[in-house]
Design an enzyme around this catalytic site. Structure first.
Site, PDB file in Angstrom:
ATOM      1  N   TYR A  95      17.585  64.885  74.526  1.00 13.93           N
ATOM      2  CA  TYR A  95      16.226  65.351  74.291  1.00 13.93           C
ATOM      3  C   TYR A  95      15.643  66.090  75.501  1.00 13.93           C
ATOM      4  O   TYR A  95      14.484  66.516  75.465  1.00 13.93           O
ATOM      5  CB  TYR A  95      15.309  64.172  73.942  1.00 13.93           C
ATOM      6  CG  TYR A  95      15.494  63.638  72.537  1.00 13.93           C
ATOM      7  CD1 TYR A  95      16.588  63.985  71.765  1.00 13.93           C
ATOM      8  CD2 TYR A  95      14.564  62.768  71.991  1.00 13.93           C
ATOM      9  CE1 TYR A  95      16.755  63.474  70.482  1.00 13.93           C
ATOM     10  CE2 TYR A  95      14.718  62.252  70.714  1.00 13.93           C
ATOM     11  CZ  TYR A  95      15.817  62.611  69.970  1.00 13.93           C
ATOM     12  OH  TYR A  95      15.983  62.103  68.709  1.00 13.93           O
ATOM     13  N   LYS A 149      26.977  53.953  74.559  1.00  9.67           N
ATOM     14  CA  LYS A 149      28.245  54.313  73.919  1.00  9.67           C
ATOM     15  C   LYS A 149      29.243  54.630  75.037  1.00  9.67           C
ATOM     16  O   LYS A 149      29.944  55.644  75.033  1.00  9.67           O
ATOM     17  CB  LYS A 149      28.048  55.515  72.989  1.00  9.67           C
ATOM     18  CG  LYS A 149      29.232  55.789  72.057  1.00  9.67           C
ATOM     19  CD  LYS A 149      29.411  54.750  70.976  1.00  9.67           C
ATOM     20  CE  LYS A 149      30.546  55.148  70.028  1.00  9.67           C
ATOM     21  NZ  LYS A 149      30.838  54.093  69.024  1.00  9.67           N
ATOM     22  N   ASP A 174      26.423  51.433  67.900  1.00 10.78           N
ATOM     23  CA  ASP A 174      26.703  51.224  66.481  1.00 10.78           C
ATOM     24  C   ASP A 174      26.813  49.738  66.167  1.00 10.78           C
ATOM     25  O   ASP A 174      26.364  49.277  65.103  1.00 10.78           O
ATOM     26  CB  ASP A 174      27.951  51.984  66.035  1.00 10.78           C
ATOM     27  CG  ASP A 174      29.103  51.907  67.027  1.00 10.78           C
ATOM     28  OD1 ASP A 174      28.866  51.599  68.200  1.00 10.78           O
ATOM     29  OD2 ASP A 174      30.245  52.169  66.622  1.00 10.78           O
ATOM     30  N   ASP A 217      15.266  56.544  70.113  1.00  7.92           N
ATOM     31  CA  ASP A 217      14.510  57.149  69.019  1.00  7.92           C
ATOM     32  C   ASP A 217      15.007  56.625  67.679  1.00  7.92           C
ATOM     33  O   ASP A 217      14.224  56.233  66.806  1.00  7.92           O
ATOM     34  CB  ASP A 217      14.671  58.664  69.095  1.00  7.92           C
ATOM     35  CG  ASP A 217      13.732  59.402  68.152  1.00  7.92           C
ATOM     36  OD1 ASP A 217      12.778  58.784  67.642  1.00  7.92           O
ATOM     37  OD2 ASP A 217      13.945  60.600  67.931  1.00  7.92           O
TER      38      ASP A 217
END
Length: 336
Positions: free
Chosen positions: A101, A167, A200, A224
């Site tokens: 972002y 991640k 995840d 987000d």
């Protein structure tokens, strides 16, 4: 409603968003920004960001101008709200300034895009010619201060655990750095339990056993997405407050966006903005007032009588009240 807590406010009302853009050619006039810089605390209504044209997000502008690096989004299920996850009581702490972002993008077909692909090819990274490219910066500095903010929030609000989300198994040098720094920060707060989760896996576990999570700190993009997941778990975005905290100021607002078609109709659910007011009171160290206000909001929702249509068992319930009447009920509850 905020005034009804007994805290004395001096309001400095300033415009932002689509209406002032139509009048003045800017969605965020200089006087509005200067007001926030001067007062250092603000509460903001939802503003519309056009899709694909017009002006960029007012929220993005604010985060950059005021270095609002920490987005705080509590997701708490209140009795009386229909949800399959009634035990949810988590706080999302999202980094606001870095990651994908940051807006470092290279459009497909441009000269800059070609130069970047050529440079990367020299490093052994082949990218298709018809690609758009975004850069994902995650810094040691940005990671340290957002994870520190998560631990400070936990300490200041009787929370016992912080979970860092990443991640790092795939993105070893960006998310890997975030995880490395999170572990370093955790050593400075031995009284708070610390763990990490792959993003995840976190999403899976949040809807399987949400009661195991407390404060969750994430880079910008994951934050987000997971904050909207959390909002869905507690009954929707209409119940999700938010605060953007920085080095120069703090801005509080509902997590949801705007709904221009309902403007002026005294119809929509004000809970998210009311709870953002609770966050603002706590930021101002008005904790007693904040607790009274939150208890009153929770009780009005629990009773289910003077609430907006979306909090009724059926959305066409004729006993649903308007936005202002909901707020009046909260004030009445506070004064009992």
């Amino acid at each position: 409603m905020l005034e009804a807590t007994g805290v004395e406010f001096s309001w400095d009302v300033q415009p932002a968003g689509q209406d002032v853009y139509a009048e003045e050619g800017t969605p965020f006039p200089d006087r509005t920004l200067e007001s926030i810089k001067r007062n250092r605390v603000g509460i903001k209504g939802p503003t519309t960001t056009p899709v694909g044209s017009g002006f960029r997000s007012v929220n993005v502008l604010l985060r950059k101008e005021l270095d609002l690096f920490a987005c705080i989004r509590p997701c708490k299920a209140y009795a009386g709200v229909r949800t399959r996850f009634p035990e949810t009581d988590i706080v999302i702490v999202r980094e606001n300034t870095e990651d994908l972002y940051a807006g470092i993008e290279f459009e497909e077909g441009t000269e800059d895009n070609a130069k970047l692909r050529e440079f990367l090819a020299g490093l052994g990274a082949s990218i298709r010619e018809d690609s758009g490219i975004s850069i994902k910066p995650i810094s040691r500095f940005g990671s340290d201060r957002i994870v520190e903010a998560a631990f400070e929030y936990a300490e200041g609000n009787d929370r016992g655990k912080v979970t860092a989300v990443h991640k790092a198994n795939i993105m070893k040098f960006s998310d890997g750095l975030f995880l490395e720094v999170a572990r370093e920060v955790a050593t400075r707060h031995p009284e708070i339990e610390f763990e990490d989760r792959i993003v995840d896996n976190l999403c899976n576990q949040l809807v399987s056993r949400p009661e195991e999570y407390d404060v969750i700190v994430l880079p910008n993009l994951y934050g987000d997405i997971v904050s909207d997941l959390g909002a869905g778990m507690i009954g929707g975005l209409g119940l999700a407050p938010g605060g953007n905290i920085g080095t120069e100021a703090a801005m509080f607002e509902a997590t949801h966006g705007s709904a221009p078609k309902y403007k002026g109709q005294n119809r929509v659910n004000p809970t998210a903005l009311m709870l953002s007011g609770v966050l603002m009171l706590r930021h101002l160290e008005e904790r007693q007032a904040a607790d009274r206000l939150e208890r009153a909001i929770a009780e009005v929702i629990r009773k289910g009588e003077k609430v907006t249509y979306d909090l009724k068992a059926t959305r066409d319930d004729p006993t649903a009240v308007g936005t202002s009447q909901f707020a009046d009920a909260v004030i009445e509850e506070m004064n009992q």
